[in-house]
Scaffold this motif. Structure first.
Motif, PDB file in Angstrom:
ATOM      1  N   PHE A  61       0.809  -1.510   0.018  1.00  0.00           N
ATOM      2  CA  PHE A  61       0.121   0.602  -0.022  1.00  0.00           C
ATOM      3  C   PHE A  61       0.694   0.608   0.180  1.00  0.00           C
ATOM      4  CE2 PHE A  61      -3.776  -2.373  -0.413  1.00  0.00           C
ATOM      5  CZ  PHE A  61      -4.002  -2.503   0.975  1.00  0.00           C
ATOM      6  N   GLN A  62       0.344   2.277  -0.399  1.00  0.00           N
ATOM      7  CA  GLN A  62       1.166   3.221  -1.005  1.00  0.00           C
ATOM      8  C   GLN A  62       0.753   4.422  -1.059  1.00  0.00           C
ATOM      9  OE1 GLN A  62       1.842   2.326  -4.789  1.00  0.00           O
ATOM     10  NE2 GLN A  62       4.061   2.585  -5.218  1.00  0.00           N
ATOM     11  N   TYR A  63      -0.202   4.804  -0.872  1.00  0.00           N
ATOM     12  CA  TYR A  63      -2.037   5.422  -0.796  1.00  0.00           C
ATOM     13  C   TYR A  63      -2.630   5.852   0.179  1.00  0.00           C
ATOM     14  CZ  TYR A  63      -0.486   6.307  -5.761  1.00  0.00           C
ATOM     15  OH  TYR A  63       0.085   6.496  -6.672  1.00  0.00           O
ATOM     16  N   PHE A  64      -3.275   6.449   1.404  1.00  0.00           N
ATOM     17  CA  PHE A  64      -3.318   5.643   2.193  1.00  0.00           C
ATOM     18  C   PHE A  64      -4.779   7.484   2.582  1.00  0.00           C
ATOM     19  CE2 PHE A  64      -1.051   2.811   3.790  1.00  0.00           C
ATOM     20  CZ  PHE A  64      -0.016   3.247   3.292  1.00  0.00           C
ATOM     21  N   MET A  65      -5.808   7.254   3.014  1.00  0.00           N
ATOM     22  CA  MET A  65      -6.878   7.994   2.496  1.00  0.00           C
ATOM     23  C   MET A  65      -7.764   8.101   3.525  1.00  0.00           C
ATOM     24  SD  MET A  65      -7.331   6.829  -1.440  1.00  0.00           S
ATOM     25  CE  MET A  65      -5.836   6.164  -1.176  1.00  0.00           C
ATOM     26  N   TYR A 119      -5.585  12.753   2.445  1.00  0.00           N
ATOM     27  CA  TYR A 119      -4.502  11.973   1.401  1.00  0.00           C
ATOM     28  C   TYR A 119      -3.270  11.621   1.089  1.00  0.00           C
ATOM     29  CZ  TYR A 119      -3.346  10.535  -3.919  1.00  0.00           C
ATOM     30  OH  TYR A 119      -2.454  10.111  -4.073  1.00  0.00           O
ATOM     31  N   THR A 120      -2.921  11.146   1.553  1.00  0.00           N
ATOM     32  CA  THR A 120      -1.283  11.029   1.815  1.00  0.00           C
ATOM     33  C   THR A 120      -0.636  10.015   1.178  1.00  0.00           C
ATOM     34  OG1 THR A 120      -2.306  11.518   4.034  1.00  0.00           O
ATOM     35  CG2 THR A 120       0.474  10.465   3.724  1.00  0.00           C
ATOM     36  N   TYR A 121       0.625   9.974   0.121  1.00  0.00           N
ATOM     37  CA  TYR A 121       1.296   9.370  -0.538  1.00  0.00           C
ATOM     38  C   TYR A 121       2.496   8.809   0.362  1.00  0.00           C
ATOM     39  CZ  TYR A 121       4.322   7.252  -4.104  1.00  0.00           C
ATOM     40  OH  TYR A 121       4.995   6.070  -4.448  1.00  0.00           O
ATOM     41  N   ASN A 171       3.811  12.471   7.712  1.00  0.00           N
ATOM     42  CA  ASN A 171       2.515  13.502   8.504  1.00  0.00           C
ATOM     43  C   ASN A 171       1.829  14.705   7.247  1.00  0.00           C
ATOM     44  OD1 ASN A 171       2.972  12.459  10.075  1.00  0.00           O
ATOM     45  ND2 ASN A 171       3.697  13.523  11.991  1.00  0.00           N
ATOM     46  N   LYS A 172       0.509  14.969   7.466  1.00  0.00           N
ATOM     47  CA  LYS A 172      -0.399  15.721   6.313  1.00  0.00           C
ATOM     48  C   LYS A 172      -1.482  16.812   7.789  1.00  0.00           C
ATOM     49  CE  LYS A 172      -2.126  16.249   2.739  1.00  0.00           C
ATOM     50  NZ  LYS A 172      -2.767  15.949   1.197  1.00  0.00           N
ATOM     51  N   GLU A 173      -1.086  17.258   6.977  1.00  0.00           N
ATOM     52  CA  GLU A 173      -2.042  18.541   8.277  1.00  0.00           C
ATOM     53  C   GLU A 173      -2.442  19.682   6.530  1.00  0.00           C
ATOM     54  OE1 GLU A 173      -0.270  20.516  11.642  1.00  0.00           O
ATOM     55  OE2 GLU A 173      -1.728  21.938  11.920  1.00  0.00           O
ATOM     56  N   ASP A 174      -4.283  19.526   8.126  1.00  0.00           N
ATOM     57  CA  ASP A 174      -5.014  19.965   6.891  1.00  0.00           C
ATOM     58  C   ASP A 174      -5.838  20.494   8.255  1.00  0.00           C
ATOM     59  OD1 ASP A 174      -7.197  19.491   3.961  1.00  0.00           O
ATOM     60  OD2 ASP A 174      -6.374  21.755   5.548  1.00  0.00           O
ATOM     61  N   GLY A 175      -5.666  21.873   8.515  1.00  0.00           N
ATOM     62  CA  GLY A 175      -6.234  22.752   9.711  1.00  0.00           C
ATOM     63  C   GLY A 175      -6.518  22.486  10.875  1.00  0.00           C
ATOM     64  N   ARG A 176      -7.686  21.870  11.180  1.00  0.00           N
ATOM     65  CA  ARG A 176      -7.971  20.717  12.733  1.00  0.00           C
ATOM     66  C   ARG A 176      -7.668  19.448  12.215  1.00  0.00           C
ATOM     67  NH1 ARG A 176     -12.630  19.951  14.285  1.00  0.00           N
ATOM     68  NH2 ARG A 176     -13.622  20.933  12.416  1.00  0.00           N
ATOM     69  N   PHE A 177      -7.404  18.947  11.109  1.00  0.00           N
ATOM     70  CA  PHE A 177      -6.990  17.988  10.448  1.00  0.00           C
ATOM     71  C   PHE A 177      -5.491  16.621  10.804  1.00  0.00           C
ATOM     72  CE2 PHE A 177     -11.193  15.911  10.606  1.00  0.00           C
ATOM     73  CZ  PHE A 177     -12.125  17.253  10.163  1.00  0.00           C
ATOM     74  N   THR A 178      -4.911  16.669  11.239  1.00  0.00           N
ATOM     75  CA  THR A 178      -3.378  15.811  10.549  1.00  0.00           C
ATOM     76  C   THR A 178      -3.829  14.023  10.578  1.00  0.00           C
ATOM     77  OG1 THR A 178      -2.859  17.577  12.108  1.00  0.00           O
ATOM     78  CG2 THR A 178      -1.705  15.236  11.198  1.00  0.00           C
ATOM     79  N   ALA A 179      -3.610  13.869   9.375  1.00  0.00           N
ATOM     80  CA  ALA A 179      -2.884  12.151   8.740  1.00  0.00           C
ATOM     81  C   ALA A 179      -1.867  11.457   9.133  1.00  0.00           C
ATOM     82  CB  ALA A 179      -3.170  11.876   7.460  1.00  0.00           C
ATOM     83  N   GLN A 180      -1.585  10.309  10.350  1.00  0.00           N
ATOM     84  CA  GLN A 180       0.022  10.333  10.056  1.00  0.00           C
ATOM     85  C   GLN A 180       0.145   8.869   8.881  1.00  0.00           C
ATOM     86  OE1 GLN A 180       0.789   9.714  14.378  1.00  0.00           O
ATOM     87  NE2 GLN A 180       1.207  12.110  14.138  1.00  0.00           N
ATOM     88  N   VAL A 181       0.887   8.531   8.763  1.00  0.00           N
ATOM     89  CA  VAL A 181       1.045   7.058   8.611  1.00  0.00           C
ATOM     90  C   VAL A 181       2.979   6.356   8.424  1.00  0.00           C
ATOM     91  CG1 VAL A 181       1.432   5.371   5.679  1.00  0.00           C
ATOM     92  CG2 VAL A 181       0.017   7.632   6.308  1.00  0.00           C
ATOM     93  N   SER A 207      -3.429   7.121  11.310  1.00  0.00           N
ATOM     94  CA  SER A 207      -3.987   7.979  12.531  1.00  0.00           C
ATOM     95  C   SER A 207      -4.859   9.205  11.495  1.00  0.00           C
ATOM     96  CB  SER A 207      -3.090   8.045  13.699  1.00  0.00           C
ATOM     97  OG  SER A 207      -2.637   7.028  13.913  1.00  0.00           O
ATOM     98  N   LEU A 208      -5.778   9.543  11.997  1.00  0.00           N
ATOM     99  CA  LEU A 208      -6.890  10.641  12.152  1.00  0.00           C
ATOM    100  C   LEU A 208      -6.529  11.469  13.350  1.00  0.00           C
ATOM    101  CD1 LEU A 208      -7.358  12.904   9.690  1.00  0.00           C
ATOM    102  CD2 LEU A 208      -9.459  11.363  10.272  1.00  0.00           C
ATOM    103  N   PHE A 209      -5.972  11.993  13.593  1.00  0.00           N
ATOM    104  CA  PHE A 209      -6.041  13.495  14.318  1.00  0.00           C
ATOM    105  C   PHE A 209      -7.806  14.436  14.081  1.00  0.00           C
ATOM    106  CE2 PHE A 209      -3.760  11.042  17.235  1.00  0.00           C
ATOM    107  CZ  PHE A 209      -2.236  10.894  16.163  1.00  0.00           C
ATOM    108  N   ILE A 210      -7.929  14.721  15.340  1.00  0.00           N
ATOM    109  CA  ILE A 210      -9.458  15.624  14.976  1.00  0.00           C
ATOM    110  C   ILE A 210      -9.060  16.860  16.096  1.00  0.00           C
ATOM    111  CG2 ILE A 210     -11.194  16.546  14.490  1.00  0.00           C
ATOM    112  CD1 ILE A 210     -11.730  13.823  13.155  1.00  0.00           C
ATOM    113  N   ARG A 211      -8.422  17.788  16.089  1.00  0.00           N
ATOM    114  CA  ARG A 211      -8.142  18.453  16.607  1.00  0.00           C
ATOM    115  C   ARG A 211      -9.658  19.221  17.018  1.00  0.00           C
ATOM    116  NH1 ARG A 211      -3.717  18.907  14.028  1.00  0.00           N
ATOM    117  NH2 ARG A 211      -4.374  21.678  12.780  1.00  0.00           N
ATOM    118  N   ASP A 212     -10.031  20.126  18.289  1.00  0.00           N
ATOM    119  CA  ASP A 212     -10.815  21.066  19.207  1.00  0.00           C
ATOM    120  C   ASP A 212     -11.575  20.314  18.033  1.00  0.00           C
ATOM    121  OD1 ASP A 212     -11.636  24.770  18.209  1.00  0.00           O
ATOM    122  OD2 ASP A 212     -12.219  22.756  19.391  1.00  0.00           O
TER     123      ASP A 212
END
Lengths: 113, 116
Positions: A30-34, A49-51, A55-65, A73-78
């Protein structure tokens, strides 16, 4: 063993909490993570969407692979009540034989005002 | 930009009737996927197309199900004859990438099918 494992929850948190959603997988190709968000009676909406790893951050959301642990993982702040939805992880790999795209079963999240 | 368009949004039919679900993918996308979602089994991939060509229909549950993609902007999923166990939400998704490349998919709003 399933290709993708995701805890179905349900998960209930108070408004403002940090939410952590997780998936594990078995296929090292697996290479693509959504992450998709699905509101009740709606279609899945692509959230992150992460390749490959990192880590990738977008506003309150952070995706980690973490490919070494086969863990995403997906983190949602606030967290907000509007974040109440089902979150599906998905992952895919390029393949000469055709599509390799797998979804988790989804985690139901409720954010309580 | 318009996303993936599906019609009808709701369909109620009687057992034995033919049902046709329609999908218009995002313009310029190269691959199209049909899914079925139920509470019991989650999202199931039924069939997918790459550049209008069906690649893998191993997810189609029975011969009662068929799908076509006559051109890059239109696809249909047909169930004939329909049965109550076919009741589910059917999603169409498209991707800007080849079906062989992996990558993100964009979903339509779904068709909620009820077979009585």
């Amino acid at each position: 063993q399933k290709e993708v494992e995701q805890d179905p929850g349900p998960l209930s948190v108070p408004e403002g909490a940090i939410v952590s959603l997780n998936c594990t997988y078995s296929n090292s190709a697996f290479q693509y993570f959504m992450w998709y968000r699905q509101y009740s009676r709606k279609g899945p909406e692509l959230l992150m969407y992460t390749y490959s790893s990192g880590n990738k951050e977008d506003g309150r959301f952070t995706a980690q692979v973490d490919k070494s642990s086969k863990y995403i993982s997906l983190f949602i702040r606030d967290s907000q009540p509007s974040d109440s939805a089902t979150y599906l992880c998905a992952m895919s790999a390029a393949s000469n034989t055709g599509n390799q795209f797998y979804f988790g079963t989804g985690t139901s999240l409720t954010v309580i005002p | 930009d318009a996303g993936v368009i599906q019609s009808p949004r709701h369909e109620v039919t009687e057992m034995g009737q033919e049902v046709t679900l329609r999908c218009k993918p995002i313009s310029g996308h190269n691959s199209l996927f049909w899914y079925r979602q139920t509470m019991m089994r989650g999202l199931e991939l039924l069939i997918y197309f790459n550049n209008n060509v069906p690649i893998d229909d191993s997810g189609m549950p029975e011969d009662r199900f068929s799908a076509k993609m006559p051109n890059a902007s239109f696809s249909t999923l047909k169930i004939q004859p329909s049965e109550p166990r076919d009741s589910a939400v059917y999603f169409c998704a498209s991707s800007p990438l080849s079906a062989y490349a992996g990558g993100e998919q964009f979903f339509g709003p779904g068709t909620r099918l009820t077979v009585l």
